[in-house]
Design a protein around this motif. Structure first.
Motif, mmCIF file in Angstrom:
data_model
loop_
_atom_site.group_PDB
_atom_site.id
_atom_site.type_symbol
_atom_site.label_atom_id
_atom_site.label_comp_id
_atom_site.label_asym_id
_atom_site.label_seq_id
_atom_site.Cartn_x
_atom_site.Cartn_y
_atom_site.Cartn_z
ATOM 1 N N LYS A 100 7.872 1.139 -1.846
ATOM 2 C CA LYS A 100 6.510 1.338 -2.660
ATOM 3 C C LYS A 100 6.626 0.878 -3.833
ATOM 4 C CE LYS A 100 6.067 5.817 -0.259
ATOM 5 N NZ LYS A 100 6.230 7.573 -0.381
ATOM 6 N N ASN A 147 9.801 12.911 3.897
ATOM 7 C CA ASN A 147 8.826 11.951 4.426
ATOM 8 C C ASN A 147 8.340 12.784 5.527
ATOM 9 O OD1 ASN A 147 10.753 11.759 6.360
ATOM 10 N ND2 ASN A 147 11.375 9.509 5.513
ATOM 11 N N LYS A 148 7.372 12.264 6.165
ATOM 12 C CA LYS A 148 6.566 12.935 7.327
ATOM 13 C C LYS A 148 7.857 13.267 8.470
ATOM 14 C CE LYS A 148 2.781 12.357 10.428
ATOM 15 N NZ LYS A 148 1.640 11.448 10.827
#
Length: 342
Positions: free
Chosen positions: A26, A319-320
């Motif tokens: 990111k 995270n997801k």
């Protein structure tokens, strides 16, 4: 560097990109914005890192856009960048594009572009092209270089042609009196991937008898050899002894190979033990470790107490995928049965 008022350079930015490519993709955009703001021109290495990053994210369209931007800047793709490009095309199922890149790497005359051979061999193997691997190796076979031999062993191994891989290794052993750990590990990896435990053991003994220094790369291959043969506990024991030598620490992914096996079994005790040993070896917690550990709890159908707090203490945020795992192992989650009992 900023405090000392050093101007940002392409080299410094590339090192940041390399770091973030491995650990925090990111932040790559932040570095690119900084380069634009400070008028730092991207180098061929900058573009190579960006191409590789896009490829690992399976963003092949984005990868192609970077290649176009590179060409627009008048920077030619070197063979290392082309090899990365081809590797990601293969992984993404775009085999025709990969083949076109490989032909470009050959430059119409492979003998004149022999420096590409060690990159071409494993890539043609990834495409399953036995005849192409054979053709490229024939160019090298008369006077092989060390990196070409290693690449040929890797290529034949991918194609499950163990005898051909062994023949290249024997040729290498006759050419050079003392082989390196990398050269031994190439054949050892072939044995590991083909679950040939006895041959792998004999090669490790031969390696030790030759006085070759066994380090993290070899430990990783030995561990995989035993794991592929289904002997996870033996692999764990070897890794533990290697870590106790305290000369060099085993690689992160070597630990994860064993931890993932315990995770598949739902062996929470040993997965937690591996998690702890990684810390003792100096590895800070990563999201992949928690992901594997949580999967162990899920497969064991056991609730995991305090897992969110453990992640928070390590400054990690789910995270997801990990968030979904946390829901499954939450000891206080509501179910239709628990609602009735309440």
């Amino acid at each position: 560097m900023r405090d000392l008022e050093f101007p940002p350079t392409a080299f410094a930015c590339n090192q940041l990109l390399l770091l973030y490519k491995r650990h925090d993709k990111k932040k790559i955009a932040d570095v690119l914005l900084l380069m634009e703001k400070e008028n730092v021109k991207p180098t061929s290495f900058t573009y190579r890192l960006l191409i590789d990053s896009k490829g690992h994210s399976n963003d092949l369209e984005g990868m192609d856009q970077i290649v176009e931007a590179m060409k627009a800047e008048g920077i030619e793709l070197d063979i290392s960048t082309q090899a990365i490009l081809a590797k990601h095309y293969v992984a993404g199922g775009q085999k025709k594009k990969a083949e076109n890149v490989l032909k470009d790497m050959e430059g119409g005359d492979l003998k004149a572009h022999r420096s590409a051979c060690h990159l071409l061999l494993p890539l043609y193997a990834e495409l399953g092209k036995v005849d192409e691997v054979k053709r490229v190796w024939e160019v090298c076979e008369r006077s092989p270089r060390a990196n070409e031999c290693v690449a040929a062993i890797e290529a034949w191994g991918k194609l499950k042609r163990v005898e051909e891989a062994e023949a290249v290794f024997d040729r290498m052993a006759k050419t050079w009196k003392k082989l390196s750990a990398t050269q031994f590990s190439a054949l050892l990896k072939v044995y590991a991937n083909n679950k040939m435990l006895m041959k792998g053991k004999d090669l490790v003994k031969r390696m030790a008898d030759s006085g070759c220094r066994i380090g993290p790369l070899t430990w990783d291959t030995i561990v995989k050899l035993y794991v592929e043969a289904g002997e996870v506990e033996r692999a764990d024991s070897i890794l533990h002894k290697a870590a106790q030598q305290k000369i060099m620490k085993p690689m992160y992914y070597t630990y994860m190979t064993i931890m993932n096996q315990y995770s598949k079994r739902g062996d929470v005790h040993n997965a937690e033990k591996l998690f702890h040993r990684m810390r003792l070896s100096g590895y800070t917690s990563r999201i992949t470790q928690f992901q594997s550990l949580l999967q162990a709890y899920i497969n064991a159908k056991t609730p995991a107490y305090g897992m969110r707090e453990r992640m928070k203490a390590d400054n990690l945020f789910p995270n997801k995928a990990v968030a979904a795992q946390l829901v499954q192992v939450d000891p206080f989650k509501k179910t239709p049965v628990s609602d009735l009992l309440d």
